[in-house]
Scaffold this active site. Structure first.
Site, PDB file in Angstrom:
ATOM      1  N   GLY A 196       0.875   5.214   1.608  1.00 65.80           N
ATOM      2  CA  GLY A 196      -0.420   6.694   1.439  1.00 65.80           C
ATOM      3  C   GLY A 196       0.822   8.163   1.520  1.00 65.80           C
ATOM      4  O   GLY A 196       1.832   8.122   0.008  1.00 65.80           O
ATOM      5  N   ALA A 197      -0.290   8.930   1.903  1.00 64.38           N
ATOM      6  CA  ALA A 197       0.752  10.536   1.357  1.00 64.38           C
ATOM      7  C   ALA A 197       1.817  10.310   1.887  1.00 64.38           C
ATOM      8  O   ALA A 197       2.873  11.366   1.315  1.00 64.38           O
ATOM      9  CB  ALA A 197      -0.728  11.330   1.674  1.00 64.38           C
TER      10      ALA A 197
ATOM     11  N   LYS B 122       7.320  -0.494   7.301  1.00 62.00           N
ATOM     12  CA  LYS B 122       6.239   1.080   6.494  1.00 62.00           C
ATOM     13  C   LYS B 122       7.959   2.076   6.737  1.00 62.00           C
ATOM     14  O   LYS B 122       8.208   1.433   7.781  1.00 62.00           O
ATOM     15  CB  LYS B 122       5.499   1.200   7.657  1.00 62.00           C
ATOM     16  CG  LYS B 122       4.137   1.875   7.461  1.00 62.00           C
ATOM     17  CD  LYS B 122       3.767   2.669   8.989  1.00 62.00           C
ATOM     18  CE  LYS B 122       3.327   3.654   8.864  1.00 62.00           C
ATOM     19  NZ  LYS B 122       1.669   3.822  10.208  1.00 62.00           N
TER      20      LYS B 122
ATOM     21  N   GLY C 132       0.824  -1.462  -0.040  1.00 57.81           N
ATOM     22  CA  GLY C 132      -0.109   0.123  -0.102  1.00 57.81           C
ATOM     23  C   GLY C 132       0.690   0.939  -0.087  1.00 57.81           C
ATOM     24  O   GLY C 132       2.047   1.338   0.581  1.00 57.81           O
TER      25      GLY C 132
ATOM     26  N   ASP D  44      -7.583   6.108  15.795  1.00 56.71           N
ATOM     27  CA  ASP D  44      -7.623   6.013  14.337  1.00 56.71           C
ATOM     28  C   ASP D  44      -8.615   5.013  14.041  1.00 56.71           C
ATOM     29  O   ASP D  44      -7.545   4.447  13.162  1.00 56.71           O
ATOM     30  CB  ASP D  44      -6.203   7.126  13.831  1.00 56.71           C
ATOM     31  CG  ASP D  44      -7.021   7.053  12.319  1.00 56.71           C
ATOM     32  OD1 ASP D  44      -8.231   6.991  12.056  1.00 56.71           O
ATOM     33  OD2 ASP D  44      -5.835   6.529  11.650  1.00 56.71           O
TER      34      ASP D  44
ATOM     35  N   VAL E 119       3.632   1.409   2.767  1.00 55.60           N
ATOM     36  CA  VAL E 119       4.516  -0.422   3.032  1.00 55.60           C
ATOM     37  C   VAL E 119       4.448  -1.311   1.932  1.00 55.60           C
ATOM     38  O   VAL E 119       4.206  -1.494   1.313  1.00 55.60           O
ATOM     39  CB  VAL E 119       3.124  -0.884   4.149  1.00 55.60           C
ATOM     40  CG1 VAL E 119       3.097  -2.408   4.626  1.00 55.60           C
ATOM     41  CG2 VAL E 119       2.613   0.256   4.807  1.00 55.60           C
TER      42      VAL E 119
END
Length: 172
Positions: free
Chosen positions: A32-33, A52, A30, A147, A37
């Site tokens: 993200g910004a 990560k 994956g 979260d 990962v």
């Protein structure tokens, strides 16, 4: 306070990722910004792990990862919290090595490309596992996750749900 281990090597994965050679990177799981990962293999044990990796230049990335590392390193082991393995820093990246959860996120599992909505009995069991992880975090670990959502609940090889992504966790 947890100290990040310095990595000088390019690692066993794609060139330039600054991952110690102990971890052979496989595919990206994956993005993200602030980073990515990867599924990786610990070459000393043969065990699958997740790496990560965040770009030091990304706004807020090092601070978020430092919070995550401190939170996970201080957290006593629990079957419903992703296990912390190690952390390291390279010139351009910081990274944390975590337990690999082979079945991805709960969000993906129940989404349009997954198996869809869970029957009530399965949903109740899932909520129970997440609550057990949260009780552990708020109790013995002294953390507030802050979260909790399907994307941050991972499914292990054995089918256990595990809380992950402690980037905004704080003391409870």
């Amino acid at each position: 306070m947890v100290k990040l281990t310095t990595s000088g090597g390019s690692g066993g994965g794609p060139a330039g990722l600054g991952v110690p050679s102990r971890y052979a990177l496989k595919e990206e799981l994956g993005r993200g910004a602030t980073g990515s990962v990867f599924r990786a293999v610990d070459t000393l044990t043969g065990a699958p792990v997740a790496v990560k990796r965040l770009d030091r230049a990304a706004k807020g990335a090092p601070a978020a990862l430092a919070r995550e590392v401190r939170a996970l390193a201080a957290c006593p082991p629990h079957p419903h919290v992703v296990r912390y393995e190690a952390a390291f820093a390279a010139r351009r990246h910081v990274a944390v090595v975590l337990e690999y959860c082979a079945h991805g996120s709960l969000d993906a599992a129940v989404g349009p490309r997954g198996w869809g909505p869970a029957p009530e009995v399965l949903a109740a069991a899932a909520v129970g596992q997440v609550l057990a992880g949260l009780a552990h975090l708020h109790g013995p670990a002294g953390l507030a996750h802050r979260d909790v959502k399907g994307a941050n609940v991972l499914i292990s090889e054995a089918g256990l749900l595990k809380l992950a992504d402690f980037g905004i966790a704080t003391a409870a």
